[in-house]
Scaffold this active site. Structure first.
Site, PDB file in Angstrom:
ATOM      1  N   ASP A 177     -22.051   5.624  -1.234  1.00  0.00           N
ATOM      2  CA  ASP A 177     -21.410   4.335  -0.932  1.00  0.00           C
ATOM      3  C   ASP A 177     -21.424   4.047   0.574  1.00  0.00           C
ATOM      4  O   ASP A 177     -20.865   4.810   1.376  1.00  0.00           O
ATOM      5  CB  ASP A 177     -19.968   4.416  -1.479  1.00  0.00           C
ATOM      6  CG  ASP A 177     -19.302   3.072  -1.552  1.00  0.00           C
ATOM      7  OD1 ASP A 177     -19.815   2.107  -0.953  1.00  0.00           O
ATOM      8  OD2 ASP A 177     -18.238   2.983  -2.198  1.00  0.00           O
ATOM      9  N   ASP A 235     -17.394  -5.093  -5.901  1.00  0.00           N
ATOM     10  CA  ASP A 235     -16.659  -4.410  -6.974  1.00  0.00           C
ATOM     11  C   ASP A 235     -16.254  -5.363  -8.097  1.00  0.00           C
ATOM     12  O   ASP A 235     -15.781  -6.464  -7.852  1.00  0.00           O
ATOM     13  CB  ASP A 235     -15.376  -3.787  -6.411  1.00  0.00           C
ATOM     14  CG  ASP A 235     -15.685  -2.572  -5.568  1.00  0.00           C
ATOM     15  OD1 ASP A 235     -16.840  -2.414  -5.145  1.00  0.00           O
ATOM     16  OD2 ASP A 235     -14.754  -1.790  -5.320  1.00  0.00           O
TER      17      ASP A 235
HETATM   18  C1  GAL Z   1     -16.196   0.826  -3.156  1.00  0.00           C
HETATM   19  C2  GAL Z   1     -17.113   0.922  -4.346  1.00  0.00           C
HETATM   20  C3  GAL Z   1     -16.249   1.223  -5.554  1.00  0.00           C
HETATM   21  C4  GAL Z   1     -15.525   2.532  -5.335  1.00  0.00           C
HETATM   22  C5  GAL Z   1     -14.745   2.519  -4.021  1.00  0.00           C
HETATM   23  C6  GAL Z   1     -14.188   3.871  -3.662  1.00  0.00           C
HETATM   24  O1  GAL Z   1     -16.948   0.518  -2.030  1.00  0.00           O
HETATM   25  O2  GAL Z   1     -17.821  -0.280  -4.500  1.00  0.00           O
HETATM   26  O3  GAL Z   1     -17.033   1.234  -6.732  1.00  0.00           O
HETATM   27  O4  GAL Z   1     -16.462   3.569  -5.340  1.00  0.00           O
HETATM   28  O5  GAL Z   1     -15.559   2.086  -2.962  1.00  0.00           O
HETATM   29  O6  GAL Z   1     -13.475   3.860  -2.477  1.00  0.00           O
END
Ligand code: GAL
Length: 668
Positions: free
Chosen positions: A404, A467
């Site tokens: 990520d 998300d």
């Molecule tokens: C976001 C991601 C989510 C989750 C989250 C965790 O950036 O898109 O799916 O993984 O971080 O902090």
């Protein structure tokens, strides 16, 4: 005289009763029926639970909601006045929100606010609602996206001419969950992917997914050298050294019979030949995830029977690492050991033991990190330790990595393509050095059209969006926007429109049932299957209800997602709020989703409400649109039932926000 005073008394009582009883505050009503585009509507608070404040003006009473929001009230012609103060709640950043309020009486707009932003002062609503039978309160996103659209109905009050019991006012438009799919029979049946990729010499794990009465025994003909099958569990393990394609015949046997099916094992450079299917901790537990919850999810994957339909991965998302500067003792510690190997926090005392347990059940385990120094939730990530991390994952037995972007935004010089690609290539190279097949899932929300180069940097899948949340606007906004990405997906490399929001979700520890209606959930699973999307369940696995299980265990729906050709569906029709998506299948059939999302931006305010009627749209599928002339056979995939033979076209009613999912095959 006595008689006269008695009459006066009665009249007075009626008068007092009437003048006292006829004001209802919006916040007294059952808000569970109010639709809210993000979060949950709150009585006397903003949608994020803060005091209601519009441009500095504080209100004690009211309802905090989020665009798009609808609330339908049955006044039965007994209304008099509706008054309120409306506006954007102060809790959002200025200039980001833009919303529009409407008061709609029996399909006619009675009042509208015009576009409102922060820091506009609250606007006063004062509307005559006499004679109105159904009163609709609507907040739209004013034609742009719903981001930051926190909307307040403050001091909102309905004056009535006659009493109506509070419980009778709110129109419950929510449809009860309904199950379409018959339960699997007692006969053995082999399900799930029938093609499987592995790299030569790397550990192999494949579990034969089969439904049918237990006990069941499994066998395999032509299993390549280096593999062995546990006949009691159906778990195949080992290592294949020689590259090539192996055709294995699997069988599953019980007292009712014997099922056989071919599995193609392709030993080469590619893995993830069909979209990964499993569970991820984020949409339910977020940072409240821990070892026990992951174990419970793996247990539930087996005990619920999901494993028998091909569900495999148990993926831990953010928050398993040490958090620098954490206040919570269980998150504190040395980030890495003296060799630079990453440490887990105290919620995950032994990652290797956890991975072993998951594998022993025939499942696989995934983990999460990012190319920056910190993850999105502020935990240790992989920057400058990519090789050590890849090694660590391989030592633990990790099978899936979600990587990520997050804090890498501070490292990247700019958002040019080389800068966007670089960190993903670095981790790819690291993963390629370890002797383990680790599915590589890129998460950077679609920046730089990642679908155009995700495969080039060695991604097995890449998030195409921000998300997801469990609301119609989020899910439909993401899902129906995937059109055009289809040419970038294929075996080993998939577009990922984010994880599933069905069952109990909530970004933990508090969970709630998905805010999607049953029809919206059918749409969600149908569309994600057509899109060849990774299917990662975002629910509390230990509390799956029958409806959610029905959504996740229809093998004909899963077959659409897992088809070995891996051709992502494309949109072939988009008019009058209706859409048709079509996916070519290996057996020559077409999987077709007829949807009625009704997404047009220029909607009349009245059309946001159901007005108590069940809405559906007549939809016509033309054979020529899916490349079939003459007669064709149509099967209803959710009901697993043949509908009949049709010529040139097929016509059906599609529920509002719902789907009719078909398998169509030319009749010779
Ligand atoms: C976001 C991601 C989510 C989750 C989250 C965790 O950036 O898109 O799916 O993984 O971080 O902090």
């Amino acid at each position: 005289m006595k008689y006269f005073s008695f009459i006066i008394l009665i009249v007075a009582v009626i008068f007092v009763q009437q003048s006292v009883a006829q004001s209802i505050y919006l916040d007294e009503l059952d808000l569970s029926a109010m639709e809210c585009g993000w979060g949950t509507p709150e009585a006397n608070k903003s949608v994020e639970g803060n005091p209601l404040i519009i441009a500095g003006q504080k209100f004690e009473h009211g309802v905090g909601t989020h665009a798009v929001s609808t609330f339908l009230l049955n006044l039965d012609g007994k209304g008099k006045r509706f008054t309120a103060f409306v506006g954007v709640d102060d809790e959002v950043v200025p200039e980001k929100a833009s919303i529009q309020f409407y008061v709609v009486g029996d399909k006619k707009v009675l009042w509208e606010s015009g576009v409102m932003k922060k820091p506009d002062a609250a606007k006063k609503v004062d509307v005559d609602i006499s004679g109105v039978k159904l009163l609709g309160l609507l907040v739209t996103d004013a034609g742009d996206w719903i981001d930051y659209d926190h909307a307040d109905w403050c001091d909102a009050k309905i004056e009535l001419t006659e009493n109506i019991p509070l419980a009778d006012i709110v129109v419950k438009t929510k449809v009860e969950p309904y199950i379409l799919t018959p339960k699997p029979s007692d006969l053995p049946k082999i399900n799930g992917a029938n093609v499987f990729g592995v790299r030569p010499g790397n550990p192999f794990l494949y579990t034969i997914a089969a439904t049918g009465k237990r006990p069941m025994t499994f066998s395999a003909e032509n299993l390549p050298d280096g593999l062995s099958l546990d006949g009691a569990t159906g778990i195949i393990t080992g290592k294949i050294i020689k590259e090539g394609e192996y055709k294995v015949t699997l069988s599953a046997k019980n007292v009712f019979g014997n099922a056989r099916r071919e599995l193609r094992i392709k030993v080469g450079s590619q893995i993830s030949l069909t979209p990964p299917m499993g569970w991820n901790s984020w949409n339910c537990w977020a940072c409240s995830v821990d070892d026990a919850k992951v174990r419970a999810s793996a247990d539930a994957m087996v005990s619920s029977g999901l494993i028998n339909h091909g569900w495999t991965y148990i993926n831990i998302d953010d928050c398993w690492e040490i958090k620098p500067d954490a206040k919570e003792p269980e998150l504190q510690g040395e980030l890495r050991d003296k060799n630079g190997m990453i440490n887990t926090n105290k919620k995950f005392p032994d990652m290797k033991a956890l991975a072993d347990i998951v594998h022993s059940k025939g499942l696989k385990i995934g983990i999460y990190s990012g190319p920056g120094p910190l993850t999105c939730a502020g935990f240790t990530a992989s920057y400058q330790y990519e090789l050590q991390d890849a090694q660590r994952y391989a030592d633990w037995g990790i099978d899936y990595l979600k990587y990520d972007w997050c804090s890498y935004s501070k490292i990247a010089k700019d958002r040019s393509l080389p800068e966007l690609k670089k960190p993903y290539q670095v981790m790819r190279d690291a993963l390629s050095k370890v002797p383990r097949d680790i599915v590589y899932s890129l998460c950077q929300y679609g920046m730089g059209n990642v679908w155009e180069w995700g495969e080039e940097v060695g991604g097995n899948c890449w998030r195409t969006t921000g998300d997801i949340t469990d609301t119609w606007s989020s899910m439909s906004g993401i899902g129906f926007n995937q059109s055009g990405h289809e040419k970038f997906a294929g075996p080993g490399h998939w577009n990922d429109p984010d994880m599933l929001v069905v069952g109990l979700v909530g970004w933990g520890p508090q969970l709630h049932p998905s805010n999607l209606t049953p029809d919206e959930q059918y749409t969600h699973i149908s569309l994600w299957s057509l899109l060849c999307s990774p299917l990662l369940i975002g629910a509390d696995m230990s509390r799956l209800d029958d409806f959610t299980l029905n959504l996740l265990t229809n093998d004909e729906v899963i077959e659409i997602n897992q088809d070995p050709l891996g051709i992502q569906a494309r949109r072939i029709f988009n008019e009058d709020g209706k859409q048709i998506w079509m996916k070519e299948m290996e057996d020559g059939s077409k999987a077709v989703g007829l949807f009625y999302p009704d997404l047009s931006d220029k909607k009349e305010p009245a059309s946001y409400f159901s007005w108590g009627e069940k809405k559906s749209a007549k939809t016509i599928l033309k054979g020529t649109d899916i490349g079939i002339s003459g007669k064709f056979k149509v099967r209803d995939v959710w009901r697993q039932k043949d509908i009949g033979v049709f010529e040139n076209q097929f016509e059906t009613e599609v529920p509002y926000h719902g789907v009719v999912l078909l398998k169509v095959v030319k009749k010779h």
